[in-house]
Write a protein that holds these residues in place. Structure first.
Motif, mmCIF file in Angstrom:
data_model
loop_
_atom_site.group_PDB
_atom_site.id
_atom_site.type_symbol
_atom_site.label_atom_id
_atom_site.label_comp_id
_atom_site.label_asym_id
_atom_site.label_seq_id
_atom_site.Cartn_x
_atom_site.Cartn_y
_atom_site.Cartn_z
ATOM 1 N N UNK A 214 0.827 -1.194 0.000
ATOM 2 C CA UNK A 214 0.000 0.000 0.000
ATOM 3 C C UNK A 214 0.873 1.260 0.000
ATOM 4 N N UNK A 215 0.339 2.362 -0.482
ATOM 5 C CA UNK A 215 1.134 3.595 -0.544
ATOM 6 C C UNK A 215 1.640 4.035 0.828
ATOM 7 N N UNK A 216 2.848 4.585 0.846
ATOM 8 C CA UNK A 216 3.476 5.064 2.079
ATOM 9 C C UNK A 216 3.068 6.509 2.334
ATOM 10 N N UNK A 217 2.576 6.776 3.532
ATOM 11 C CA UNK A 217 2.052 8.096 3.879
ATOM 12 C C UNK A 217 2.795 8.632 5.100
ATOM 13 N N UNK A 218 3.088 9.902 5.073
ATOM 14 C CA UNK A 218 3.731 10.572 6.219
ATOM 15 C C UNK A 218 2.657 10.881 7.251
ATOM 16 N N UNK A 219 2.344 9.924 8.096
ATOM 17 C CA UNK A 219 1.261 10.122 9.062
ATOM 18 C C UNK A 219 1.576 11.248 10.031
ATOM 19 N N UNK A 220 2.861 11.452 10.330
ATOM 20 C CA UNK A 220 3.235 12.494 11.277
ATOM 21 C C UNK A 220 2.817 13.885 10.849
ATOM 22 N N UNK A 221 2.660 14.093 9.542
ATOM 23 C CA UNK A 221 2.256 15.412 9.045
ATOM 24 C C UNK A 221 0.788 15.705 9.317
ATOM 25 N N UNK A 222 0.024 14.680 9.700
ATOM 26 C CA UNK A 222 -1.423 14.841 9.869
ATOM 27 C C UNK A 222 -1.885 14.585 11.300
ATOM 28 N N UNK A 223 -0.973 14.199 12.178
ATOM 29 C CA UNK A 223 -1.325 13.875 13.557
ATOM 30 C C UNK A 223 -0.908 15.010 14.489
ATOM 31 N N UNK A 224 -1.644 15.145 15.573
ATOM 32 C CA UNK A 224 -1.292 16.094 16.640
ATOM 33 C C UNK A 224 -1.044 17.497 16.084
ATOM 34 N N UNK A 225 -1.953 17.948 15.253
ATOM 35 C CA UNK A 225 -1.811 19.282 14.661
ATOM 36 C C UNK A 225 -2.017 20.358 15.726
ATOM 37 N N UNK A 226 -1.284 21.444 15.577
ATOM 38 C CA UNK A 226 -1.406 22.563 16.503
ATOM 39 C C UNK A 226 -2.701 23.324 16.211
ATOM 40 N N UNK A 404 -3.355 4.396 10.423
ATOM 41 C CA UNK A 404 -1.969 4.329 10.893
ATOM 42 C C UNK A 404 -1.184 3.189 10.264
ATOM 43 N N UNK A 405 -1.866 2.166 9.761
ATOM 44 C CA UNK A 405 -1.155 1.054 9.118
ATOM 45 C C UNK A 405 -0.405 1.504 7.867
ATOM 46 N N UNK A 406 -0.795 2.662 7.304
ATOM 47 C CA UNK A 406 -0.170 3.143 6.081
ATOM 48 C C UNK A 406 0.986 4.105 6.356
ATOM 49 N N UNK A 407 1.394 4.211 7.610
ATOM 50 C CA UNK A 407 2.554 5.047 7.940
ATOM 51 C C UNK A 407 3.762 4.625 7.109
ATOM 52 N N UNK A 408 4.526 5.603 6.668
ATOM 53 C CA UNK A 408 5.606 5.312 5.720
ATOM 54 C C UNK A 408 6.649 4.349 6.279
ATOM 55 N N UNK A 409 6.932 4.413 7.576
ATOM 56 C CA UNK A 409 7.899 3.474 8.151
ATOM 57 C C UNK A 409 7.347 2.060 8.126
ATOM 58 N N UNK A 410 6.065 1.890 8.454
ATOM 59 C CA UNK A 410 5.450 0.564 8.422
ATOM 60 C C UNK A 410 5.445 -0.001 7.003
ATOM 61 N N UNK A 411 5.046 0.830 6.043
ATOM 62 C CA UNK A 411 5.002 0.374 4.650
ATOM 63 C C UNK A 411 6.407 0.030 4.162
ATOM 64 N N UNK A 412 7.374 0.878 4.481
ATOM 65 C CA UNK A 412 8.759 0.633 4.061
ATOM 66 C C UNK A 412 9.252 -0.702 4.633
#
Length: 430
Positions: A214-226, A404-412
């Motif tokens: 599955x595509x790798x997504x930077x989940x950190x860019x979308x979590x815990x937004x200010x 969260x399963x699509x987080x880029x580290x998990x996909x990588x």
């Protein structure tokens, strides 16, 4: 200059193209830096060549920089005007040959079978013919549009040779993956159509070889937004939290924005929220004209300059996010990266259709409507915008947990674990 111990090369269209899988290349490159690769190179096309294609491009000043350790290469064309086409591809292939023969253990991943996987296959063959030591492992990812735009059109037009070139290049890779079960099934179906006509054996090879990544997504860019930054971003656009329904993707006919505009006009919420259509693409002019002629024209806003940093905040602040995609001959959604990004960011529910690979992206975490059904979109908008706070929070929780399963580290990690399943690839992996 220090010789790297382990290199990853990714061949893709890449930024600044507005395309989810170009973002995937960026995410895989960033993940590689945390996984033992001390050099990462993205090999792609010159900016002027991308501009000439008519592809929707992000403004260069809106593209976030890559981390240190990631180098973007844009090889120039080889030859002059007497070679009317293929000059840029020759530049990419030639550069890959140089990287494959310099002694550095290399993993090379291509996104889009044509032309990128074809270029990698040609470069590997040429590199090995030089007599120089070559230590390269190849991963080819089919994203879906490369199959519909190239392989399927070849099948429809009876162009066996061109289809065979793409599929044989794909299967020559050490690891073959597709971005969804839908895409894998599409590959097998088109390969079977070729086999039925010509007696080839592509379909069986694809069934055996092609796995899912599955595509790798930077989940950190979308979590815990200010929250304060979200409010600032919205205020700069004249928006209020929960005061708008958002579409944010490429403006092409297959994205269903025409149905969304019609559904929004038929809903009961257009008096309390606006519709924000963010993106650019070939359908932009027609969609603006449709919106201008709508009875709710004053409630529809178009944004064509949203940058990477702004996108998560627009998603998080929306009352609902709608992407009513529909399958067309030229394009079918093979996954739905923007949908996952929205589910990570929070905010109101996602409204979409069950077409292509979208079901794999959203599971049971979205409000699903039939394809090309504006009345159903209207009902979904009424439901989403009027959803009680507690129910909305539960939708948000489930959607984020699924995504969260699509987080880029998990996909990588899952993708590169496939190299561990091939002992003969150990030298390039180590």
């Amino acid at each position: 200059m220090t010789t790297p111990d382990r290199r990853l090369v990714i061949v893709v269209r890449a930024d600044p193209v507005i395309c989810g899988h170009s973002g995937e290349a960026r995410n895989l490159a960033e993940a590689a830096l945390t996984r033992g690769f001390d050099e990462v190179r993205i090999v792609t096309w010159p900016i002027e060549r991308l501009q000439a294609t008519g592809l929707p491009l992000k403004p260069l000043d809106h593209v976030l920089p890559y981390s240190d350790g990631i180098v973007v290469e844009r090889p120039g064309p080889v030859g002059d005007y007497k070679v009317p086409d293929g000059r840029y591809l020759a530049g990419i292939t030639g550069r890959l040959i140089e990287l494959f023969t310099d002694g550095v253990p290399t993993v090379c991943m291509s996104l889009y079978l044509s032309p990128h996987t074809v270029a990698v296959a040609d470069a590997v063959r040429a590199a090995r013919s030089t007599g120089l030591p070559v230590n390269v492992t190849t991963i080819a990812e089919a994203v879906g549009s490369d199959v519909t735009n190239v392989v399927r059109s070849c099948v429809d037009e009876g162009r066996f040779g061109a289809a065979a070139h793409v599929l044989s290049s794909y299967l020559s890779s050490d690891v073959c993956v597709a971005v969804s079960e839908y895409t894998r099934d599409l590959i097998v179906a088109e390969a079977a159509a070729i086999d039925a006509r010509h007696g080839t054996t592509f379909a069986d090879q694809c069934r055996e070889r092609v796995a899912i990544s599955y595509p790798a997504i930077d989940t950190g860019a979308y979590l815990d937004l200010d929250d304060a930054e979200t409010e600032r971003v919205l205020a700069a656009r004249g928006l209020e939290r929960d005061g708008y329904v958002l579409f944010l993707s490429r403006l092409s006919p297959a994205k269903g924005v025409d149905d969304l505009i019609e559904g929004f006009a038929a809903s009961s919420v257009h008096g309390s929220v606006r519709l924000v259509v963010a993106g650019s693409g070939p359908a932009a002019g027609a969609l603006r004209a449709q919106a201008a002629a709508s009875p709710v024209a004053d409630r529809i806003v178009f944004l064509d300059d949203v940058d990477d940093a702004e996108k998560p905040h627009l998603m998080a602040g929306s009352a609902a996010y709608a992407l009513p995609s529909k399958p067309l001959p030229e394009f079918t959604e093979t996954f739905g990266i923007a949908l996952v990004e929205k589910m990570l960011a929070g905010g109101g529910p996602v409204i979409t259709t069950d077409t292509g690979g979208i079901g794999e992206a959203v599971a049971d975490c979205a409000i699903v409507v039939p394809v090309e059904d504006p009345p159903a979109i209207a009902a979904a908008l009424d439901r989403a915008v009027g959803m009680p706070a507690a129910e909305r929070l539960e939708w948000e929780r489930r959607a984020r947990a699924h995504s969260l399963q699509f987080d880029r580290a998990n996909v990588f990690d899952r993708l590169f674990a496939r190299l561990d399943e091939r002992p003969e690839l150990a030298p390039a992996r180590a």
